[in-house]
Motif scaffolding. Sequence first.
Motif, PDB file in Angstrom:
ATOM      1  N   UNK A   1       2.804   5.053   4.955  1.00  0.00           N
ATOM      2  CA  UNK A   1       2.328   5.878   6.064  1.00  0.00           C
ATOM      3  C   UNK A   1       1.640   5.039   7.129  1.00  0.00           C
ATOM      4  N   UNK A   2       0.804   4.115   6.691  1.00  0.00           N
ATOM      5  CA  UNK A   2       0.070   3.281   7.648  1.00  0.00           C
ATOM      6  C   UNK A   2       0.964   2.215   8.274  1.00  0.00           C
ATOM      7  N   UNK A   3       1.748   1.530   7.453  1.00  0.00           N
ATOM      8  CA  UNK A   3       2.584   0.443   7.960  1.00  0.00           C
ATOM      9  C   UNK A   3       3.633   0.952   8.941  1.00  0.00           C
ATOM     10  N   UNK A   4       4.223   2.100   8.642  1.00  0.00           N
ATOM     11  CA  UNK A   4       5.259   2.641   9.513  1.00  0.00           C
ATOM     12  C   UNK A   4       4.666   3.119  10.834  1.00  0.00           C
TER      13      UNK A   4
ATOM     14  N   UNK B   1       2.425  -5.416  -2.408  1.00  0.00           N
ATOM     15  CA  UNK B   1       2.764  -6.359  -1.346  1.00  0.00           C
ATOM     16  C   UNK B   1       4.220  -6.179  -0.912  1.00  0.00           C
ATOM     17  N   UNK B   2       5.108  -6.031  -1.892  1.00  0.00           N
ATOM     18  CA  UNK B   2       6.514  -5.809  -1.549  1.00  0.00           C
ATOM     19  C   UNK B   2       6.700  -4.448  -0.897  1.00  0.00           C
ATOM     20  N   UNK B   3       5.964  -3.445  -1.324  1.00  0.00           N
ATOM     21  CA  UNK B   3       6.028  -2.122  -0.705  1.00  0.00           C
ATOM     22  C   UNK B   3       5.669  -2.211   0.773  1.00  0.00           C
ATOM     23  N   UNK B   4       4.683  -3.031   1.091  1.00  0.00           N
ATOM     24  CA  UNK B   4       4.295  -3.224   2.494  1.00  0.00           C
ATOM     25  C   UNK B   4       5.435  -3.858   3.299  1.00  0.00           C
ATOM     26  N   UNK B   5       6.102  -4.843   2.717  1.00  0.00           N
ATOM     27  CA  UNK B   5       7.180  -5.538   3.429  1.00  0.00           C
ATOM     28  C   UNK B   5       8.383  -4.629   3.644  1.00  0.00           C
ATOM     29  N   UNK B   6       8.744  -3.852   2.626  1.00  0.00           N
ATOM     30  CA  UNK B   6       9.937  -3.005   2.769  1.00  0.00           C
ATOM     31  C   UNK B   6       9.711  -1.894   3.787  1.00  0.00           C
ATOM     32  N   UNK B   7       8.490  -1.364   3.876  1.00  0.00           N
ATOM     33  CA  UNK B   7       8.220  -0.282   4.819  1.00  0.00           C
ATOM     34  C   UNK B   7       7.959  -0.794   6.234  1.00  0.00           C
TER      35      UNK B   7
END
Length: 409
Positions: free
Chosen positions: A59-62, A124-130
């Motif tokens: 939600x935040x990264x996008x 960390x990977x979740x942040x990169x993929x989003x």
Amino acid sequence: MESNVIEVSAVMDILWIMVAGILVFFMQAGFTLVESGFTRSKNVINIVMKNLADLAIGSLAFWIFGYTLMYGDSIGGFIGSPSLFYNVREDMHNLFFQTVFCTTTATIVSGAIAERTKFSSYILFSFIITTLIYPVSGHWIWQGEGWLTNLGFIDFAGSTAVHAVGGCAALVMAAMVGPRIGKYTEGKSNAIPGHNMMFGALGIFILWMGWFGFNGGSELAISGESVFNVPAIIVNTNISAAAGLLTAIILTRVRYGKPEISMSLNGALAGLVGVTAGCAIVSPGGAAIIGIICGIAVIFSIEFLDKKLKVDDPVGAVAVHGVCGALGTLLVGVFATEGGLLYGGGFHQLGVQAIGVLSVSAWVMGSSFLVLLIIKKTIGLRVTKEEEIDGLDIHEHHGDAYPDFTIDR
């Protein structure tokens, strides 16, 4: 009078997008239940924490960066013009709807690498993929000026844009993390049963319901002709899921002697994933056949990944989302009522669909491998042997999902 009609139509369209987005948001609960039910009780809290983290990080990264990278003015058809902290008041409904799609993509990875992956490495990977991986390929497909859009690629609601992206990333991460302790001995695959199939079944019901918003909401309107299109999309979605489920029930009865619950549940998901690309442009009969094909494919692909490739995927995420996402996208070229192979369109659309699937898969798997290799070489991907045997709930979160009960852990 005409202006009032236009205003009411716009209000109804935005309201439908928001309602559909809320249904997709609730799918996170479905994924959490499926993943926790299909795995052992000693890792339930870890599953919950990963799904919560996916929702929060995505939600935040996008919002901060990913949305404009995906939907900003196109740069050569490959990426959008990025900006920070998107804040266009008239477009908040689209931001919300696309955000919950983005978080769904990240969550697909969670189940495939369950029970042995570091929580820190996963988020960390979740942040990169989003932030990067999903928005880039999403731009190719959905921004309107992406190179795959210009090629004529069709993926109405995300069989490839969401599901194959998550499935391909899940395949790479599951392979790099390696199998759970005891999964393979002397080259033989050993079943590690999940602890609560009721959780799994309830999760499927929630996902099935949420998919009506996932696919129906992708019409992005409910006024005008869309008032008829949306029900047709939802009917196609339901038919494909039902066909996938019944196919899996019958096939597991034939292959294993009894209808098998986890494969049957994944059959429903396979039908849902498969029809997502073409739910707006296939007939109900086409949707049923897509569900049948995906219901068969998911069982054989789960077995192939497990027994031949030795990829340990506790929930079948790679087969459901990766294989059936790609397959469903290809089947658009066969069953689309305008331009499909069976409707006189020849092989052109099927070829375009194949280019799209291969391109997105190559991007996701290549970028995921590089990111995960860096993570592996720095902070590591996998917990210790002791932590895995004891359970991630205790070591990663200092908790126990069932403190007052004795359960086969």
